[in-house]
Enzyme design. Sequence first.
Site, PDB file in Angstrom:
ATOM      1  N   GLU A   1       1.098  -0.920   0.149  1.00  0.00           N
ATOM      2  CA  GLU A   1       0.184  -0.190  -0.084  1.00  0.00           C
ATOM      3  C   GLU A   1       0.830   1.299  -0.374  1.00  0.00           C
ATOM      4  O   GLU A   1       1.691   1.734   0.810  1.00  0.00           O
ATOM      5  CB  GLU A   1      -1.154   0.236   1.557  1.00  0.00           C
TER       6      GLU A   1
ATOM      7  N   GLU B   1      -5.835  -7.355   6.728  1.00  0.00           N
ATOM      8  CA  GLU B   1      -5.253  -6.317   6.802  1.00  0.00           C
ATOM      9  C   GLU B   1      -4.666  -5.733   7.719  1.00  0.00           C
ATOM     10  O   GLU B   1      -5.038  -6.142   9.367  1.00  0.00           O
ATOM     11  CB  GLU B   1      -6.068  -5.480   6.205  1.00  0.00           C
ATOM     12  N   SER B   2      -3.457  -4.566   7.266  1.00  0.00           N
ATOM     13  CA  SER B   2      -3.222  -3.736   8.819  1.00  0.00           C
ATOM     14  C   SER B   2      -2.725  -4.276  10.190  1.00  0.00           C
ATOM     15  O   SER B   2      -3.040  -5.397  10.297  1.00  0.00           O
ATOM     16  CB  SER B   2      -4.472  -3.114   9.695  1.00  0.00           C
TER      17      SER B   2
ATOM     18  N   LYS C   1       0.437   5.152   0.941  1.00  0.00           N
ATOM     19  CA  LYS C   1      -0.599   6.075   2.053  1.00  0.00           C
ATOM     20  C   LYS C   1       1.046   7.346   2.735  1.00  0.00           C
ATOM     21  O   LYS C   1       1.370   6.711   2.878  1.00  0.00           O
ATOM     22  CB  LYS C   1      -1.009   5.977   2.816  1.00  0.00           C
TER      23      LYS C   1
ATOM     24  N   ASN D   1      -9.389  -6.549   9.007  1.00  0.00           N
ATOM     25  CA  ASN D   1      -8.800  -5.545   9.169  1.00  0.00           C
ATOM     26  C   ASN D   1      -8.364  -5.274  10.602  1.00  0.00           C
ATOM     27  O   ASN D   1      -9.279  -5.418  11.477  1.00  0.00           O
ATOM     28  CB  ASN D   1      -9.460  -3.988   8.838  1.00  0.00           C
TER      29      ASN D   1
ATOM     30  N   LYS E   1      -7.886   2.321  -2.954  1.00  0.00           N
ATOM     31  CA  LYS E   1      -8.297   2.048  -1.438  1.00  0.00           C
ATOM     32  C   LYS E   1      -9.093   3.197  -1.071  1.00  0.00           C
ATOM     33  O   LYS E   1      -8.425   4.961  -0.864  1.00  0.00           O
ATOM     34  CB  LYS E   1      -7.236   1.962  -0.677  1.00  0.00           C
TER      35      LYS E   1
ATOM     36  N   GLU F   1     -13.838  -5.225   3.675  1.00  0.00           N
ATOM     37  CA  GLU F   1     -13.651  -5.144   4.813  1.00  0.00           C
ATOM     38  C   GLU F   1     -14.580  -5.161   5.420  1.00  0.00           C
ATOM     39  O   GLU F   1     -14.933  -4.807   6.059  1.00  0.00           O
ATOM     40  CB  GLU F   1     -12.410  -3.835   4.553  1.00  0.00           C
TER      41      GLU F   1
END
Length: 272
Positions: A55, A217-218, A57, A187, A117, A166
């Site tokens: 990703e 995710e994350s 960001k 997530n 996203k 998600e």
Amino acid sequence: MNILDQIIADKHIEVSERKSLVPVKLLEQSIFFDGKVVSMKKYVTNPEKTGIIAEFKRKSPSKGMINAAAKVEKVSIGYMQAGASALSILTDSKYFGGSSEDLKAARHFNFCPILRKDFVVDEYQIVEAKSIGADCVLLIAAALEPEKLKSLAYFAKSLGLEVLMEVHDGEELDRSLCDGLDLVGVNNRNLKTFEVSLQTSLDLVNRIPSDFVKISESGISDPATLIQLKSAGFDGFLIGENFMKSARPEQAAYNFIKEYKKLAAELALSQA
């Protein structure tokens, strides 16, 4: 009002403004609009690849500015050269410092699946995603009523896009699953409190039907965690902050993936 509610409220205003400035007919004239979609499902589950969705960001509401200097061209190319399966590009400006231009740039320089996203609340954003070169859109169960999520998923499919839904807990998963989805992401960061726990993924993986590609995710910062998540049943992993907090995100991704491949090879050897 929690941060997610605030983001969604602002997003409705933002989308309304964009609709009045750039009509759908104009979006449909984009050079990307009729382009062939690259399958996120296929790339993430390809055994030759890592399953990592890397990703881009610049900032986030929980961490503030993460990397203001990063250039999307250099980072996205570097991610793919490092061995990522796909890209995730933040296009929310106010909270994440992203833009549609970031995704267009990533599309220009990379042939791979790209996830847009953002916080999708309207069909307009899905048309927009297609017009900027995205292959997959994100639908957040915590931000959408189940019927709305389902209709947005079907609309995305009608344009040929894939859909990643998600969730953050079992309730969201149970109420929002539908046949318009391709990938289901868990997530590990609660968007209402921003607390992170990998246990969230481990608790939910077996509740996701095997028809869907499963993404964690994350909060993933250790290559060994990927081995754990993979053996638990996940196909893919969305990693952003762990790479972006480095001065050279693409190098951080390269080092991470190299270590992951080494661990995976050792595991395969020990099981042979």
